[in-house]
Design a protein around this motif. Structure first.
Motif, short mmCIF file in Angstrom:
data_model
loop_
_atom_site.label_atom_id
_atom_site.label_comp_id
_atom_site.label_asym_id
_atom_site.label_seq_id
_atom_site.Cartn_x
_atom_site.Cartn_y
_atom_site.Cartn_z
N VAL A 191 0.85 -1.19 0.00
CA VAL A 191 0.00 0.00 0.00
C VAL A 191 0.88 1.24 0.00
O VAL A 191 1.80 1.37 0.82
CB VAL A 191 -0.93 0.01 1.23
N VAL A 192 0.60 2.12 -0.94
CA VAL A 192 1.34 3.38 -1.03
C VAL A 192 0.34 4.52 -0.97
O VAL A 192 -0.67 4.48 -1.67
CB VAL A 192 2.14 3.44 -2.36
N VAL A 193 0.58 5.48 -0.08
CA VAL A 193 -0.33 6.63 -0.04
C VAL A 193 0.36 7.83 -0.68
O VAL A 193 1.58 7.82 -0.90
CB VAL A 193 -0.75 7.01 1.40
N GLN A 194 -0.44 8.83 -0.99
CA GLN A 194 0.09 9.96 -1.72
C GLN A 194 -0.41 11.25 -1.09
O GLN A 194 -1.60 11.38 -0.78
CB GLN A 194 -0.38 9.86 -3.16
N ILE A 195 0.51 12.20 -0.88
CA ILE A 195 0.07 13.56 -0.54
C ILE A 195 0.78 14.50 -1.50
O ILE A 195 1.56 14.05 -2.35
CB ILE A 195 0.37 13.95 0.92
N LYS A 196 0.50 15.79 -1.36
CA LYS A 196 1.14 16.77 -2.25
C LYS A 196 2.22 17.50 -1.48
O LYS A 196 2.04 17.84 -0.31
CB LYS A 196 0.11 17.80 -2.70
N LEU A 197 3.32 17.75 -2.16
CA LEU A 197 4.35 18.57 -1.54
C LEU A 197 4.94 19.43 -2.65
O LEU A 197 5.43 18.89 -3.64
CB LEU A 197 5.41 17.66 -0.91
N LEU A 198 4.88 20.75 -2.49
CA LEU A 198 5.39 21.67 -3.51
C LEU A 198 4.81 21.32 -4.89
O LEU A 198 5.54 21.24 -5.88
CB LEU A 198 6.92 21.61 -3.57
N ASN A 199 3.52 21.07 -4.89
CA ASN A 199 2.84 20.76 -6.15
C ASN A 199 3.30 19.49 -6.84
O ASN A 199 3.05 19.31 -8.03
CB ASN A 199 2.98 21.93 -7.12
N ARG A 200 4.01 18.67 -6.12
CA ARG A 200 4.40 17.39 -6.70
C ARG A 200 3.83 16.28 -5.82
O ARG A 200 3.64 16.49 -4.62
CB ARG A 200 5.93 17.27 -6.74
N PRO A 201 3.59 15.12 -6.38
CA PRO A 201 3.10 14.05 -5.51
C PRO A 201 4.24 13.49 -4.66
O PRO A 201 5.37 13.32 -5.15
CB PRO A 201 2.59 13.00 -6.49
N LEU A 202 3.96 13.26 -3.40
CA LEU A 202 4.92 12.59 -2.52
C LEU A 202 4.28 11.26 -2.12
O LEU A 202 3.16 11.22 -1.62
CB LEU A 202 5.17 13.44 -1.27
N PHE A 203 5.00 10.18 -2.40
CA PHE A 203 4.45 8.85 -2.11
C PHE A 203 5.08 8.28 -0.84
O PHE A 203 6.26 8.53 -0.57
CB PHE A 203 4.74 7.89 -3.27
N GLY A 255 0.42 12.97 5.88
CA GLY A 255 0.53 11.61 5.32
C GLY A 255 -0.08 10.60 6.27
O GLY A 255 -0.70 9.62 5.85
N GLY A 256 0.09 10.85 7.59
CA GLY A 256 -0.47 9.94 8.58
C GLY A 256 -1.99 9.87 8.46
O GLY A 256 -2.58 8.79 8.50
N ILE A 257 -2.61 11.02 8.29
CA ILE A 257 -4.08 11.05 8.15
C ILE A 257 -4.49 10.32 6.86
O ILE A 257 -5.46 9.56 6.84
CB ILE A 257 -4.58 12.52 8.12
N GLU A 258 -3.72 10.53 5.81
CA GLU A 258 -4.00 9.86 4.55
C GLU A 258 -3.89 8.34 4.72
O GLU A 258 -4.73 7.57 4.23
CB GLU A 258 -2.98 10.36 3.51
N ALA A 259 -2.87 7.93 5.46
CA ALA A 259 -2.66 6.49 5.68
C ALA A 259 -3.85 5.89 6.42
O ALA A 259 -4.34 4.81 6.08
CB ALA A 259 -1.38 6.27 6.48
N LEU A 260 -4.34 6.63 7.43
CA LEU A 260 -5.48 6.12 8.19
C LEU A 260 -6.69 5.91 7.30
O LEU A 260 -7.36 4.88 7.37
CB LEU A 260 -5.83 7.10 9.32
N SER A 261 -6.96 6.89 6.42
CA SER A 261 -8.13 6.74 5.53
C SER A 261 -7.93 5.56 4.60
O SER A 261 -8.84 4.77 4.39
CB SER A 261 -8.33 7.97 4.65
N THR A 262 -6.72 5.48 4.04
CA THR A 262 -6.47 4.40 3.09
C THR A 262 -6.67 3.04 3.74
O THR A 262 -7.15 2.11 3.11
CB THR A 262 -5.03 4.52 2.55
N LEU A 263 -6.28 2.94 5.00
CA LEU A 263 -6.40 1.65 5.68
C LEU A 263 -7.78 1.47 6.30
O LEU A 263 -8.02 0.50 7.02
CB LEU A 263 -5.33 1.53 6.77
N ASN A 264 -8.65 2.44 6.04
CA ASN A 264 -10.00 2.35 6.57
C ASN A 264 -10.06 2.33 8.09
O ASN A 264 -10.91 1.69 8.69
CB ASN A 264 -10.67 1.09 6.04
N LEU A 265 -9.13 3.02 8.68
CA LEU A 265 -9.14 3.16 10.13
C LEU A 265 -9.75 4.51 10.44
O LEU A 265 -9.36 5.50 9.82
CB LEU A 265 -7.71 3.10 10.68
#
Ligand SMILES: *Cc1c(COP(=O)(O)O)cnc(C)c1O
Length: 836
Positions: A191-203, A255-265
């Motif tokens: 599982v890889v999550v993605q957020i934005k950093l400086l208009n680029r995707p950070l995985f 990223g932590g919040i994104e990870a939680l959503s992705t894992l359905n927690l």
């Protein structure tokens, strides 16, 4: 560059050894001596070489050895036994069930570091160890907590000592030997999550670590999907470069919040352990906006569900960034949330300077803020009082839970004694009285358990000192001599902690002559062990290391004082088990709690410390020694040398006690103190007590608030929004017109008082307001809030009265306060507070 692909191939284990591998991958084993010894028994020498990492041990065994094990009936029997113990642990009824009656949602515990075992180096010091102990404790109690952190490629630096001081090495951490496992999605891919950093995707790839029944989720950016600069984000813990650091913290929070959503927690509580993860608040705001909540409602929901623990009494030790950096990395997010950027910045400011403080941001969005000892609570209230204008120091909403440690810090020898004398459930019972039974244990057994620890320390020191000397270029002959100089019969003093200036590791050196006198005493020998890393950016800390190394060299103390390099959990464990005196000299009010002294105390090691942090609550006059620092000297130097002198005097006293033996060779008075130390630390400074306090003070109230808030599709929030709009129209116009209290020539404790208050309201409905007296009594050391009641209205004015009894004596004061009556509006607008 070669195109060769480097991969790590695991051995294919015989079927009947699968449980062995499974056990090695759950850090539960670190808390169970039977399990530790079982792994060690496979190959004790190899187990040491692989830093007690059972995964690496298993992967390093030869095919023959694996075959041999899989056919060894005795070994398989032991394996089954440990496996069953592990299964029983997972299934045991949890003490937490006493809070049954409502169904708690999960709690996400965010921290920059987690210290669980030396073979998993994603920690630097006290904060990480506390986080690790916290998770072990939640597993014991069955609390639904999971950790969120970062997986570092190099972890914290490895320290090497040279005569010039500390060298910092970055050693790549062998992920395939770590207990972290890739989290796989339904498609079987990582599982890889993605957020934005400086208009680029950070995985970020997600990993999972199991600690008993608790889990830690770790984010890792060192993956091929990321460009080189992003891959570096999770390389180093507490990286000195500020830009990389802010990226780490955006990753951890957002990223932590994104990870939680992705894992359905879906946590109902977010616990921020220190300010590093505070950007998660921004991520949550964004999420709540997307779900249709207004800024007001989102703020209330976040405050209700955020617990923030501060650990740092030094203002500059608190995480902060220049606003330019915050703007560079977060402007896009803030704009996406349609929050005016200046408003966002204000959430992190403490004054007019252009600095964004993460703890300030966290405090402003949390209803549950705590420090980690009573003293630290008072220091924190002073430190953050600017965030609460008009409030008296006593009512700054910062509470405390004094730190504790997990019982896995109790050595094997004391474990056995406790099992025998207290019953096998001593680790999970909350019966404080039980610890009194320690007094009934024969002195001989306590002393023997301690001697066992001292002998273990001695063997450990021999190995460590020898290899450290040889690596440092000392001749084998001398190295051998130094390594053999330690004798477990000696009184041993340990000083191990971060080398930060406020910890003052060099304090005793300000009384060199006096110190040398006891160090050179041949009749009553003393051995001192130092250990600790200085943060690479901390020059003063580095100087302190050098100072101690030169002191040893210049006075030829190599056989009496030793500085062990690369302080870590393993060294900590041997030291807090096996020294006699645990020395701690933090400067006044700069130690939040300190926990190593608690670990030592649980093992009957006597604390000798300045009266700071947890020791203020732990010291009882019989369980060790406390030195109070007098602030009467004009020069810091004089103060230090007076303090050093006091401490050395106590050491002399300690020597007297330690070397006074009866015919059986037992120092009776010393053992008496050891028992006191065990009773006080084990009964009160353990992780179960800590977690129960977090539950009672924060988690349970937060869960209840959440249930209230979300009732009837968030009706309370909607009502508060309406009411806020009305109140906003009137608020600025409301003022106090008259305030009178019973006038007397003399006021005597206990007398009845009456207050009459007249407010000008404009046309506001008085029900929108709560009028109260803030009564500061008992010589201004305590306060009461007395509600005033509406007595009548006339001509746009409201009359209120309040009655109360005089409490305590000495200087007192009474003021009128006007606030919104709706508790949610109060939460939303802490600044809506009129004081007269
Ligand atoms: C316990 C521990 C600490 C924290 O100790 P303090 O007394 O708070 O300084 C730091 N590092 C390690 C390795 C520890 O085990």
């Amino acid at each position: 560059m070669s195109n060769a692909k480097k991969i790590f191939v695991q051995p294919s284990l015989p079927d009947n050894l699968q449980k062995l591998l499974e056990l090695s991958k759950n850090l539960w084993w670190t808390c169970d001596y039977e399990a530790v010894n079982f792994f060690s028994s496979i190959d004790p020498q190899l187990f040491r070489e692989v830093e007690h990492n059972p995964i690496k041990l298993i992967y390093s065994l030869s095919r023959e050895k694996l075959k041999e094990l899989s056919e060894d009936k005795g070994f398989l029997f032991e394996l089954e036994k440990i496996w069953n113990k592990f299964e029983d642990y997972k299934k045991m009824p949890r003490p937490f069930s006493k809070f049954s009656g409502f169904k708690p949602g999960p709690i996400a515990f965010f921290c920059m570091e987690f210290g669980i075992h030396q073979s998993f180096p994603i920690y630097a010091g006290g904060l990480g160890i506390l986080a690790g102990d916290f998770l072990k404790g939640t597993s014991d109690l069955g609390l639904p907590v999971f950790g969120i952190g970062l997986l570092y490629k190099y972890g914290y630096f490895t320290q090497k000592l040279t005569p010039q001081g500390q060298e910092e090495l970055l050693i790549e951490f062998e992920n395939y030997f770590s207990p972290a496992r890739e989290i796989k999605g339904e498609d079987g891919k990582a599982v890889v999550v993605q957020i934005k950093l400086l208009n680029r995707p950070l995985f970020a790839k997600l990993w999972e670590v199991n600690v008993g029944t608790a889990k830690i989720i770790l984010l890792d950016t060192d993956i091929p999907q990321n460009p080189e600069d992003f891959r570096k984000i999770t390389h180093e813990l507490y990286v000195a470069d500020r830009e990389t650091r802010i990226c780490q913290e955006i990753l951890l929070g957002m990223g932590g919040i994104e990870a939680l959503s992705t894992l359905n927690l879906h946590p109902t509580i977010y616990h921020l352990n220190e300010g590093h993860s505070a950007f998660l608040i921004l991520a949550r705001l964004l999420k709540l906006f997307k779900a249709g909540f207004s800024l007001n409602s989102a703020t209330i929901l976040i405050k209700n569900s955020t617990v923030f623990t501060t650990h740092t009494p030094l203002p500059e030790g608190n995480e902060n960034f220049p606003v330019e950096l915050v703007e560079k990395y977060l402007r896009d997010y803030v704009e996406e949330a349609s929050i005016p950027f200046d408003e966002f910045l204000n959430w992190g400011k403490v004054d007019s300077s252009k600095v964004f403080w993460l703890p300030a941001f966290a405090i402003r969005f949390s209803d549950f803020v705590n420090a980690v000892s009573l003293q630290h609570r008072d220091v924190s209230r002073r430190m953050w009082k600017n965030l609460f204008p008009n409030r008296h120091l006593l009512e700054i909403p910062i509470d405390y839970v004094t730190n504790g440690v997990h019982f896995s810090w109790v050595s094997e020898s004391f474990n056995e004694i406790f099992d025998r004398y207290l019953g096998r459930d001593w680790k999970t019972t909350d019966n404080i009285q039980m610890w009194e039974r320690i007094r009934n244990i024969p002195d001989e057994e306590i002393w023997e358990a301690h001697l066992k620890n001292k002998r273990r320390l001695s063997a450990f020191l021999k190995r460590k000192i020898l290899s450290q000397c040889l690596e440092g270029g000392v001749s084998p002959f001398i190295a051998e001599k130094i390594a053999n100089s330690y004798n477990p019969e000696y009184l041993t003093v340990g000083f191990a902690r971060r080398f930060a200036p406020y910890k003052r590791p060099n304090l005793l050196l300000s009384q060199k002559e006096k110190l040398l006198k006891i160090l050179n005493d041949k009749k009553r020998p003393v051995f001192m062990i130092f250990a600790g890393k200085a943060h690479p950016a901390d020059e003063k800390g580095n100087e302190l290391i050098k100072e101690i190394l030169s002191f040893i060299r210049e006075n030829e103390l190599e056989e009496r004082v030793f500085f062990l390099e690369n302080y870590d959990i393993e060294i900590a464990r041997y030291l807090v088990w096996g020294v006699d005196v645990w020395l701690n000299t933090p400067a006044h009010e700069l130690e939040a709690s300190g926990t190593s002294g608690i670990k030592a105390g649980m093992n009957g090691v006597l604390n000798l410390s300045t009266l700071e942090g947890w020791w203020i609550e732990g010291f009882n006059g019989k369980n060790g020694w406390a030195v109070k620092e007098e602030k009467i000297y004009r020069s810091e130097e004089t103060g230090m040398s007076v303090l050093a002198s006091k401490i050395i005097n106590i050491l002399e006293e300690a020597l007297e006690l330690y070397y006074s033996r009866d015919e059986k060779g037992i120092p009776r008075e010393w053992v008496k103190m050891m028992k006191e130390s065990i009773i006080t630390t084990c009964s009160r400074f353990n992780m179960n007590r800590v977690l129960n306090e977090y539950l009672e003070k924060f988690y349970i109230p937060s869960w209840k608030e959440y249930e209230k808030m979300s009732a009837e599709n968030y009706r309370p929030l909607k009502e508060a929004e309406e009411e806020e709009k009305i109140l906003k129209k009137y608020w600025d116009k409301i003022y106090l017109e008259k305030f009178e209290i019973s006038e007397r020539g003399e006021y005597v404790e206990g007398e009845k008082m009456r207050a009459e208050i007249t407010l000008y309201l404009g046309n506001a409905d008085p029900a929108l307001l709560s009028v109260e007296l803030f009564y500061l009594h008992s010589n201004e050391k305590d306060f009461s809030i007395i509600p005033a009641h509406l007595a009548g209205m006339n001509d746009g004015r409201a009359n209120f009265t309040a009655e109360f009894n005089l409490k305590g004596y000495g200087n007192q004061s009474i003021e009128v306060r006007i606030r919104p009556s709706n508790s949610l509006i109060k939460k939303l607008h802490p600044e809506w507070l009129k004081c007269y």
